[in-house]
Write an enzyme that holds these catalytic residues in place. Structure first.
Site, mmCIF file in Angstrom:
data_model
loop_
_atom_site.group_PDB
_atom_site.id
_atom_site.type_symbol
_atom_site.label_atom_id
_atom_site.label_comp_id
_atom_site.label_asym_id
_atom_site.label_seq_id
_atom_site.Cartn_x
_atom_site.Cartn_y
_atom_site.Cartn_z
ATOM 1 N N TYR B 293 -19.446 -1.148 -39.810
ATOM 2 C CA TYR B 293 -19.059 -1.705 -38.205
ATOM 3 C C TYR B 293 -20.397 -2.487 -37.741
ATOM 4 O O TYR B 293 -21.393 -2.053 -37.798
ATOM 5 C CB TYR B 293 -18.856 -0.618 -37.281
ATOM 6 C CG TYR B 293 -18.265 -0.786 -36.029
ATOM 7 C CD1 TYR B 293 -16.743 -1.097 -35.900
ATOM 8 C CD2 TYR B 293 -19.092 -1.469 -34.726
ATOM 9 C CE1 TYR B 293 -16.280 -1.437 -34.808
ATOM 10 C CE2 TYR B 293 -18.372 -2.019 -33.772
ATOM 11 C CZ TYR B 293 -16.852 -1.963 -33.808
ATOM 12 O OH TYR B 293 -16.282 -2.245 -32.624
ATOM 13 N N TYR B 343 -14.201 -10.187 -34.428
ATOM 14 C CA TYR B 343 -14.307 -8.844 -33.995
ATOM 15 C C TYR B 343 -12.848 -8.597 -33.343
ATOM 16 O O TYR B 343 -12.556 -8.963 -32.401
ATOM 17 C CB TYR B 343 -15.323 -9.014 -32.633
ATOM 18 C CG TYR B 343 -15.319 -7.932 -31.751
ATOM 19 C CD1 TYR B 343 -16.286 -6.782 -32.368
ATOM 20 C CD2 TYR B 343 -15.004 -7.814 -30.403
ATOM 21 C CE1 TYR B 343 -16.206 -5.680 -31.442
ATOM 22 C CE2 TYR B 343 -14.825 -6.762 -29.679
ATOM 23 C CZ TYR B 343 -15.678 -5.849 -30.124
ATOM 24 O OH TYR B 343 -15.731 -4.661 -29.327
#
Lengths: 327, 390
Positions: B293, B343
Site C-alpha cells: 500500500y 488511488y
C-alpha cells in the site's frame, strides 16, 4: 434546500453546456480591432496597418489573440440575460447562479481566467463559442466569505468546427461576511478573520478544553493506579478504573517529532505551520503548534515550553516555544 | 493457530472501471460497473453471487449494488472500517464467508469519486467529522487535517532515527513510476519521474513532498471470491488466498498513533505479517513480488521492514539498486501503485496482485508463485499472500 441537497444539485450541473453554441454577431473586423488596440494602447502594426501586416509573417491583418472572447460576447444583452429566459433558450449558467443566490450565496466575483490560442483570427473569420460547466468546488471559506467556486470552459471554433482557442473562467459565488450591525461598537469594520477549526467537544474531552480556557494544561490521571494518560479516555487501560482526575502539567518537554504544514491552504491557519509532537516531562505526549523557530531551525530533541495563548476572541490553544536556555 | 482460512478460497475474477480525475457518473454506477466487470472476468453471472462486502467508507449500499447489478438473494453482507486498511479486510470477510459456507460466491467492491467529489487531501473539518469526533479534537485546532500531515509526523521521526532522507523516499516514487510508464490504465502512463524532479517538487507536509503523495482518483474495483472447488471449474485461472489477516495493535489510533513509545514502525502491520506467514507457512524468501500500500512513499519502507524483507530501519538500503523494480529482489507495485496508477483505497492493488499470479501484468516478473498484498498504513489494517491455484 439543505447543504447536501444543494451540493447534490450543484454536482448535477457539472458537465452541462451552459446553453447552445453562440455565434458572434459580427465577423472579425477591422473596426473592432482598431477600437480594441486604441483602448489597450497596442500599437503593433500587424493589427491595424494593412501594408505593414502584409509585409509581416502574417501576410495580412490579424486580430489581437486576446480579443478571442470579445468576438462572441453577447454585448449589452448580457447584462439583462434574465429577461431573455424562456423554455427554448435557458442559460444553465444563469440557472446555476440563481440556485446559489436562492441558497444564500448572492455575491459573485471573477477570480481566474486562462486562455489558449490555436491560431490567429483574420478579418472575415466567424467565431462560435461553446461553454461547459467544468467543475464546482465544495463549500470554501475565503477571505470574502463562504461560497462555491464555479469553473467553466469555453471552446471557440470556426463554422467548420476547427478550434480557434479556449478559455477557462472561475468565479466565486459567495455569502459576504456579515456587516457589523449599526449599533456594534467595533469601529474597524474589517471582514471577519477566518478562525481555526474548533475542537469537537464531548464528555471525554470537554474538561481538558475547559482547562485550556482557564490557562491550565491538564493531564488526565487514574485515581486508582495513578497512571497519566493523553489523549484522555473514559477508562484506565491499565487497571480499568473509571475514576480519574487530572494534574496540571508544567508544559515543559522535548520535541519527539514534527511536521511543517504547507498544503493545502486552510483558512485560519498560516503556512508554513510547524506542528510538534512533544514528550512532556510528566511522561505523556502532546500535539500542538510551535512558535518562535523557523522550520529549518526545528530539531528533534529540542527543549520547548508550552504557553496557553488566545487564537481569537473565543479560543485558546497551547503553543510551544523554544525553552529559555538553561531551563 | 489461524490456519483455518489457508487455501480455502480463491479470487477468480477482477474488475475495474477506468481511473480518472472526473468520472462524470455516480459512485453507485462505478461500483456496478466494477462488479459486473469482475463477474465477467470470472465467467460468472450476477445470479451466482450470494455475498457482498465493502468498506464502511463506501457510499454504495450492498442492497443498492445488488439491485442494480441484478444480484438476487444475499446471505452475507458486511463492512470493514478504517479507510484503506480495509482493502484486504474485505477479502478476509469474503474468505471467512466462503470457508464457513455462509456464502459460496462473494463479491468485494470499492468505488468512489475521490477526486471530483470530496477529496481526502482537502482535510477533515468540523462539518465532516462524524463517529470519532473527540479523537480529532486533538489535531483539528493545530492544523493536522490531512492524511499527508499525519503520516509526515511518523516519517520525520523515522528519518531522524534511521538516516533515511528525502532522496531515499524519492527512490520509492521513481521505482514505482517506472512501472506506471508501461500501464495504459495509469495516470502517469508514459510519464517518467527522476529523483531530481521529486526533489524539486513542492512541500505538502514536511518531510513529504508532492511526489511522496499518491494520486487522487475516481474509480471502482471489485473482486469475486469463491471456493476452490468452484474455482477449479472456471475457465480463467484464479489466485488462491494462502494466508490472510487483519490487525489493530495496542494503543492504536486512526492515523495518529503518536503515543506509542516507538513511532518508527508499524505494530499492526507486524501483526498482519505474523498472521499471513503463519497461516500460509511461507516467509519473506518465498514472496516473489509485492503490492505494498503506497498512499505515501515512506510507508512502503515501513512495510518492507514489517514483512521481514529487511531489518528495522533498513528500508532505505533495501530499495537501493532497483530492488523494487522488475529484475530486482522484490518487484513491487507493478501497476504503478497508488503513487502513479490511481488511488482506489488499495483495491486496484488487489487486482494487480491477481494479475501477477495469473502472469498477465504489464510488468510481469518471471517468477510469480507468491504475491504479498497489503492494505492501508497508519490505520488498523490487513494483508494477504496469494498463490497459484493447483
Amino acid at each position: 434546500m439543505d447543504k447536501p441537497e444543494l451540493e447534490a444539485t450543484l454536482r448535477g450541473f457539472v458537465g452541462r453546456e451552459t446553453g447552445p453554441p453562440v455565434e458572434g454577431p459580427d465577423p472579425v473586423n477591422e473596426v473592432m480591432i482598431r477600437h480594441w488596440c486604441e483602448a489597450m494602447g497596442d500599437a503593433n502594426p500587424v493589427y491595424t496597418d494593412r501594408d505593414a501586416a502584409a509585409a509581416s509573417v502574417h501576410g495580412g491583418l490579424v486580430a489581437p489573440p486576446t480579443m478571442l472572447q470579445a468576438w462572441s460576447m453577447r454585448g449589452l444583452a448580457m447584462a439583462d440575460l434574465r429577461q431573455q429566459q424562456d423554455e427554448t433558450h435557458s442559460d444553465q449558467q444563469l440557472a446555476l447562479h440563481e440556485l446559489l443566490t436562492q441558497a444564500g450565496f448572492p455575491s459573485v466575483v471573477a477570480t481566474n481566467s486562462e486562455q489558449g490560442y490555436t491560431r490567429y483570427l483574420r478579418p472575415g473569420d466567424r467565431v462560435i463559442s461553446h461553454t461547459v460547466v467544468e467543475a464546482i468546488s465544495g463549500e470554501k471559506a475565503t477571505a470574502l466569505g463562504i461560497g462555491y467556486f464555479l469553473d467553466t470552459r469555453t471552446i471557440f471554433r470556426d463554422p467548420a468546427g476547427d478550434e480557434l482557442g479556449w478559455m477557462t473562467f472561475r468565479v466565486l459565488k459567495f455569502k459576504p461576511h456579515a456587516q457589523p450591525a449599526a449599533a456594534a461598537p467595533d469601529p474597524a469594520a474589517a471582514p471577519a478573520k477566518p478562525r481555526r477549526l474548533r475542537p469537537p467537544l464531548g464528555h471525554d474531552n470537554q474538561w481538558w478544553w475547559d482547562g485550556i480556557a482557564a490557562g491550565e494544561l491538564r493531564i488526565q490521571r487514574c485515581r486508582d493506579c495513578g497512571t497519566l494518560r493523553h489523549p484522555p479516555r473514559p477508562m484506565c487501560g491499565r487497571c480499568q478504573s473509571i475514576a480519574w482526575d487530572w494534574v496540571v502539567s508544567r508544559g515543559a518537554g522535548a520535541i519527539h517529532s514534527y511536521v511543517v504544514l504547507h498544503h493545502p491552504p486552510v483558512p485560519g491557519y498560516e503556512v508554513p505551520l510547524p506542528v510538534v509532537l512533544v514528550d512532556l516531562d510528566e511522561g505523556t505526549r502532546l500535539v500542538a503548534n510551535l512558535a518562535g523557530r523557523k522550520p529549518a531551525e526545528i530539531r528533534i530533541g529540542m527543549r520547548v515550553q508550552a504557553r496557553i495563548e488566545a487564537m481569537d476572541e473565543e479560543m485558546k490553544l497551547p503553543v510551544f516555544h523554544p525553552a529559555e536556555s538553561g531551563s | 493457530m489461524t490456519t483455518a482460512l489457508r487455501d480455502r478460497a480463491a479470487i477468480v475474477g477482477i474488475g475495474q472501471t477506468e481511473f480518472s480525475k472526473h468520472s462524470g457518473r455516480s459512485e453507485l454506477q462505478l461500483a456496478c460497473e466494477a462488479v459486473k466487470a469482475a463477474l465477467d472476468d470470472a465467467g460468472l453471472s450476477p445470479a451466482d453471487v450470494d455475498g457482498l462486502t465493502t468498506f464502511t467508507m463506501d457510499s454504495n449500499d450492498e442492497i443498492e449494488v445488488a439491485r442494480a447489478v441484478g444480484i438476487g438473494d444475499l446471505t452475507f453482507f458486511s463492512r470493514v472500517p478504517y479507510g484503506g486498511g480495509a482493502a484486504i479486510g474485505v477479502l478476509q470477510q469474503a474468505v471467512m464467508a466462503v470457508a464457513t459456507g455462509v456464502a459460496e460466491t462473494v463479491v468485494v467492491y470499492r468505488a468512489f469519486n475521490e477526486r471530483s467529489g470530496r477529496r481526502y487531501s482537502a482535510g477533515i473539518s468540523e462539518g465532516i467529522v462524524t463517529a470519532d469526533l473527540i479523537h480529532w479534537s486533538w489535531y483539528l485546532p493545530f492544523g493536522l487535517l490531512t492524511p499527508a500531515s499525519w503520516v509526515a509526523m511518523f516519517a520525520q521521526r523515522y528519518m531522524h532515527e534511521t538516516g533515511c532522507t528525502s532522496r531515499d523516499l524519492a527512490q520509492v516514487a521513481v521505482s514505482t513510476r517506472k512501472h506506471a510508464i508501461n500501464n495504459p490504465a495509469a495516470f502517469f502512463h508514459g510519464v517518467p519521474l527522476t529523483i531530481d524532479e521529486h526533489q524539486a517538487s513542492r512541500w505538502i507536509a514536511e518531510p513529504l513532498r508532492l511526489f511522496d503523495c499518491c494520486q487522487e482518483s475516481d474509480g471502482g474495483c471489485a473482486q469475486v471470491v469463491t471456493t476452490l472447488e468452484r474455482a477449479r471449474d472456471l475457465e480463467r485461472r484464479g489466485a488462491v488466498i494462502r494466508g490472510i489477516g487483519q490487525a489493530a495493535a495496542a494503543d492504536q489510533e486512526n492515523m495518529t498513533s503518536f503515543y506509542r513509545p516507538d513511532i518508527t514502525f508499524l505494530p499492526e502491520m507486524d501483526l498482519v505479517a505474523k498472521q499471513v506467514y503463519e497461516m500460509s507457512g511461507l516467509g519473506p524468501d518465498d514472496v516473489d513480488a509485492a503490492i505494498l500500500y503506497d498512499a505515501f512513499t515512506p510507508i512502503v519502507l515501513w512495510q518492507l521492514e514489517s514483512f521481514g524483507f529487511c531489518g528495522r530501519g533498513e528500508g532505505k538500503d533495501f530499495i537501493r539498486d532497483g530492488a523494487l523494480e522488475l529484475g530486482g529482489r522484490l518487484p513491487c507495485n507493478t501497476h504503478g501503485g497508488q503513487l502513479s496508477e490511481a488511488y482506489i483505497h488499495g483495491m486496484n492493488g488487489v487486482n494487480e496482485g491477481v494479475r501477477l499470479i495469473r502472469g498477465t501484468s504489464v510488468n510481469q516478473p518471471a517468477k510469480h508463485d507468491h504475491v504479498l498484498v497489503t492494505a492501508g498504513v497508519g490505520v488498523p489494517t490487513s494483508g494477504m499472500i496469494l498463490g497459484k491455484l493447483d
